[in-house]
Design an enzyme around this catalytic site. Structure first.
Site, PDB file in Angstrom:
ATOM      1  N   GLN A 238      12.989 -35.859 -20.177  1.00 50.69           N
ATOM      2  CA  GLN A 238      13.376 -36.320 -21.501  1.00 50.69           C
ATOM      3  C   GLN A 238      12.254 -36.057 -22.515  1.00 50.69           C
ATOM      4  O   GLN A 238      11.735 -34.975 -22.606  1.00 50.69           O
ATOM      5  CB  GLN A 238      13.779 -37.800 -21.449  1.00 50.69           C
ATOM      6  CG  GLN A 238      14.855 -38.123 -20.427  1.00 50.69           C
ATOM      7  CD  GLN A 238      16.222 -37.544 -20.766  1.00 50.69           C
ATOM      8  OE1 GLN A 238      16.436 -36.960 -21.802  1.00 50.69           O
ATOM      9  NE2 GLN A 238      17.174 -37.701 -19.851  1.00 50.69           N
ATOM     10  N   SER A 239      11.841 -37.085 -23.254  1.00 55.04           N
ATOM     11  CA  SER A 239      10.913 -36.880 -24.363  1.00 55.04           C
ATOM     12  C   SER A 239       9.471 -36.647 -23.941  1.00 55.04           C
ATOM     13  O   SER A 239       8.621 -36.379 -24.795  1.00 55.04           O
ATOM     14  CB  SER A 239      10.990 -38.045 -25.336  1.00 55.04           C
ATOM     15  OG  SER A 239      12.173 -37.959 -26.106  1.00 55.04           O
ATOM     16  N   VAL A 240       9.163 -36.736 -22.658  1.00 54.93           N
ATOM     17  CA  VAL A 240       7.841 -36.308 -22.199  1.00 54.93           C
ATOM     18  C   VAL A 240       7.628 -34.835 -22.562  1.00 54.93           C
ATOM     19  O   VAL A 240       6.498 -34.387 -22.762  1.00 54.93           O
ATOM     20  CB  VAL A 240       7.694 -36.537 -20.682  1.00 54.93           C
ATOM     21  CG1 VAL A 240       6.403 -35.929 -20.155  1.00 54.93           C
ATOM     22  CG2 VAL A 240       7.704 -38.032 -20.379  1.00 54.93           C
TER      23      VAL A 240
END
Length: 227
Positions: free
Chosen positions: A70-72
């Site tokens: 995801q947003s990593v």
């Protein structure tokens, strides 16, 4: 087989409690499957994996199982941009339109690279109705961002650019470097480190990918992020 038996790996002293917490997540079905690692002073002190990589519980989670992060991904994309800044190809204080002239449409000519990277550009979503396929292929989303007016005055506040961040930064990387941000990361970051980082998973790696099982409230989180 109990989930405790599905837990593999090590947790060195004084990190034994991490293993216990990890096991509890599997026992209580808080995770279907997962992996977790900690590096301290350049040494791996926790390296755990267990559970299942599919919703049906037929495919064990292995040490080399990969999963969407995801947003990593934003951190890795930010690193790619930072590398180009370090090479003198980008500058955080320069307007994005310096490298992406058509981005100046809609009164965005003064938005800087730094504002894009720090979620202050006022482009946290688009005002047009898009379908999921537009997100997968990207160009439609990029063109919407390129043409729109900022939602709020750039630099006046920080609003998480949940879905737009990668498209904005990725287009800047492509225009400056000539490679897609996925290709840049593959060649400049993942390959040198021997890391399994993919922006666009190769079909040959698909067998390693875990199936994502949405937990309660997952749709609510996504709806809030895209407002």
């Amino acid at each position: 087989m109990s989930s405790q038996r599905q837990l593999f790996g090590v947790a060195e002293r004084p990190f034994e409690a991490v293993r216990d917490a990890f096991a509890a997540n599997l026992d209580e079905s808080l995770d279907q499957g997962a992996s977790f690692a900690v590096v301290a002073d350049g040494r791996v002190v926790v390296d755990l994996w267990g559970g299942y990589a599919d919703a049906a519980g037929n495919r064990p989670w292995r040490r080399d199982t990969i999963v969407t992060v995801q947003s990593v991904t934003k951190g890795v994309v930010a690193l790619a941009v930072a590398m180009l800044v370090d090479r003198g190809k980008l500058d955080y204080d320069e307007p994005v339109a310096t490298w992406w002239p058509s981005f100046a449409a809609g009164g965005k000519g003064s938005i800087t690279l730094g504002q894009i990277m720090s979620h202050q550009a006022g482009l946290n979503t688009v005002r047009e109705d898009l379908v999921l396929d537009d997100l997968y292929h990207g160009d439609r989303f990029v063109r919407c961002l390129e043409a729109m007016e900022p939602i709020y005055p750039p630099g006046s506040m920080c609003v998480y650019h949940a879905l737009s961040y990668g498209y904005l930064a990725g287009e800047i990387v492509r225009l400056v470097d000539g490679r897609s941000v996925g290709r840049f990361i593959a060649e400049e970051i993942a390959e040198p480190l021997g890391a399994s980082i993919f922006l666009g998973l190769p079909e040959a790696e698909d067998h390693r990918a875990a199936e994502i099982v949405a937990g309660p409230g997952a749709d609510d989180v996504m709806e809030e992020a895209t407002r």
